[in-house]
Scaffold this active site. Structure first.
Site, PDB file in Angstrom:
ATOM      1  N   CYS A  67       0.845  -1.201   0.000  1.00  0.00           N
ATOM      2  CA  CYS A  67       0.000   0.000   0.000  1.00  0.00           C
ATOM      3  C   CYS A  67       0.877   1.246   0.000  1.00  0.00           C
ATOM      4  CB  CYS A  67      -0.958   0.002   1.187  1.00  0.00           C
ATOM      5  SG  CYS A  67      -0.171  -0.076   2.790  1.00  0.00           S
ATOM      6  N   HIS A  76       9.415  -1.806   0.758  1.00  0.00           N
ATOM      7  CA  HIS A  76       9.831  -2.911  -0.113  1.00  0.00           C
ATOM      8  C   HIS A  76      10.863  -2.430  -1.134  1.00  0.00           C
ATOM      9  CE1 HIS A  76       9.553  -6.489  -2.670  1.00  0.00           C
ATOM     10  NE2 HIS A  76       9.442  -5.656  -3.696  1.00  0.00           N
ATOM     11  N   CYS A 130     -15.725  28.827   5.304  1.00  0.00           N
ATOM     12  CA  CYS A 130     -16.131  28.913   3.900  1.00  0.00           C
ATOM     13  C   CYS A 130     -15.032  29.564   3.056  1.00  0.00           C
ATOM     14  CB  CYS A 130     -17.442  29.683   3.753  1.00  0.00           C
ATOM     15  SG  CYS A 130     -17.428  31.335   4.479  1.00  0.00           S
ATOM     16  N   HIS A 427     -20.325  35.629   3.595  1.00  0.00           N
ATOM     17  CA  HIS A 427     -20.180  34.202   3.295  1.00  0.00           C
ATOM     18  C   HIS A 427     -19.548  34.043   1.915  1.00  0.00           C
ATOM     19  CE1 HIS A 427     -20.972  29.943   3.277  1.00  0.00           C
ATOM     20  NE2 HIS A 427     -21.725  30.030   2.188  1.00  0.00           N
TER      21      HIS A 427
END
Length: 473
Positions: A67, A76, A130, A427
């Site tokens: 992985c 490895h 935001c 926002h």
């Protein structure tokens, strides 16, 4: 073939070769039915931890699967000295003339269905975040940045839990994983607080300030080396850095200061990641430079009833400015302090051009938001604002450049950040382009389809443009 048979097959037939072949068939040979595909997915596991997710990699030297997330494939490769490839030194890519020609004539290089939603994912608001979410949406939909992070090109030289580039790489994986549930960017927020302490806390922050801070931290964590030519000299890159951030976002801004006595010119070139543009209505004097409110169209923008355009703002940014008697500069030719004029032009254009419309005004006496509507085009030609086109503008008056066919300077809009509300209570949202002419509105966790009219009618705070010839549809 020799009587002994294929030497490669004979070399492969070592101890346990049937088991190795079985593993390869399980992991690589296509499975026809849904059931066999499910079995195959579960049989493809990391040989160290047994996980079947975590971005499994296969060694090309031997039969081994490890992985990537937990770095078992790295271990490895190091222990067995089986080269992983990504451990090699990253070298900057610059297209050849032949490649540029192919890019121009072949803009469509993959088929995407109109209902494809890969890459669309909402972001949970973690408390007035935001400002961060809208910038993340813009960055994750930057074509070349996406290609870099999805191809594992980052070689980390830090602890992975403190590297913002590693976190951005993971974020891109999350966005393009196909999951539709909103993502919770808590690790990104933590790293931003760690490396940009002025943004720490749950107060509302400025999206533009976050963008610059994020690019700065990403640039530092990429550890891009200085670009040098064959003679060992620094190459002509404004930031002298080959990290992916500078390759995409860095441009060169040329400043020419002209002495009013001897007309000698002093030229400097500075790197930039964005261009901040003054707006009408600010305390800074703004002279309209439009050809007139007659409905004419320049750079794809309509002038209606005296409205201001992005091109107007760019003309004002690049016009000569008289510095006045109170700001005399020592002339290198006269060797004395003289009045002068200063003019800014674009020496080198970045792949992604970000324009910051200065809507927030802060001074000792004034704090307010400027809501002036500024129209901006889907396609933008920056040729008139290049240093090479300077002679086509005399005394701040615009003249159409003779180099209108220079495609290298043409851009397409791909993201817009907007601010609704007041300076004290507001926002942030964003519009992002998924495919050509397909736009979506990103409002934290909520993603909705948007029309081109919705995009162009929006107020606009940060505008992101991408060079056309390096895009693909």
């Amino acid at each position: 073939m020799s009587p002994a048979g294929c030497s490669h097959v004979n070399g492969y037939k070592v101890d346990n070769w049937k088991q190795n072949l079985r593993v390869i068939y399980q992991c690589f040979v296509w499975s026809g039915t849904a059931e066999t595909r499910r079995r195959k997915a579960k049989s493809c596991i990391c040989h160290i931890c047994g996980a079947h997710l975590n971005r499994l990699h296969s060694c090309l030297y031997c039969v081994f699967f490890g992985c990537f997330t937990k770095k078992h494939i790295h271990e490895h490769a190091k222990n067995k000295r089986h080269n992983l490839g990504i451990g090699e030194k990253y070298t900057t890519w610059e297209p050849t003339k032949r490649e540029l020609e192919l890019l121009r004539h072949n803009p469509k290089r993959r088929k995407i269905t109109t209902n494809c939603t890969i890459g669309l994912r909402g972001l949970i608001n973690l408390g007035n975040t935001c400002f961060m979410n809208c910038i993340v949406q813009a960055l994750t939909h930057t074509p070349l940045l996406r290609d870099f992070f999805l191809s594992d090109r980052h070689k980390c030289e830090m602890q992975s839990n403190s590297c913002l580039v590693c976190e951005m790489s993971q974020l891109f994986q999350e966005f393009y994983s196909g999951h539709r549930s909103p993502h919770i960017p808590f690790r990104l927020l933590h790293l931003v607080w760690t490396h940009a302490r002025h943004l720490a806390g749950y107060e509302q922050q400025d999206a533009h300030e976050f963008l610059i801070a994020a690019l700065d931290v990403l640039h530092r964590h990429c550890k891009g080396d200085t670009i040098r030519d064959d003679n060992g000299k620094k190459a002509n890159n404004p930031n002298h850095c080959n990290c992916i951030i500078d390759q995409i976002f860095t441009g060169g801004l040329q400043s020419d200061v002209t002495c009013q006595v001897c007309h000698g010119v002093s030229t400097t070139i500075d790197p930039f990641w964005d261009i901040s543009l003054d707006l009408p209505g600010s305390s800074t004097p703004f002279w309209p430079l439009s050809p007139g409110g007659d409905g004419s169209t320049v750079n794809g923008e309509s002038h209606l009833s005296g409205s201001t355009t992005l091109t107007d703002c760019l003309r004002r940014f690049t016009r000569p400015e008289h510095l006045g008697s109170s700001a005399k500069i020592k002339c290198g030719s006269c060797h004395s302090y003289q009045e002068s004029t200063k003019q800014l032009t674009m020496k080198k254009l970045p792949i992604v051009a970000c324009f910051h419309l200065k809507r927030f005004e802060h001074s000792a006496k004034l704090r307010r938001k400027i809501t002036t509507y500024v129209s901006f085009p889907l396609e933008l030609d920056m040729t008139p604002f290049m240093a090479s086109s300077k002679e086509s503008r005399m005394n701040g008056q615009y003249q159409q450049s003779v180099d209108v066919l220079n495609n290298d300077n043409k851009y397409s809009l791909f993201a817009v950040v907007n601010h609704q509300g007041t300076l004290e209570s507001g926002h942030y949202t964003s519009f992002i382009r998924q495919h050509k002419d397909q736009w979506f509105k990103c409002d934290d966790a909520i993603i909705t389809k948007a029309s081109i009219k919705d995009v162009l009618d929006s107020e606009g705070y940060l505008l992101f443009y991408h060079k056309q010839f390096l895009e693909y549809e």
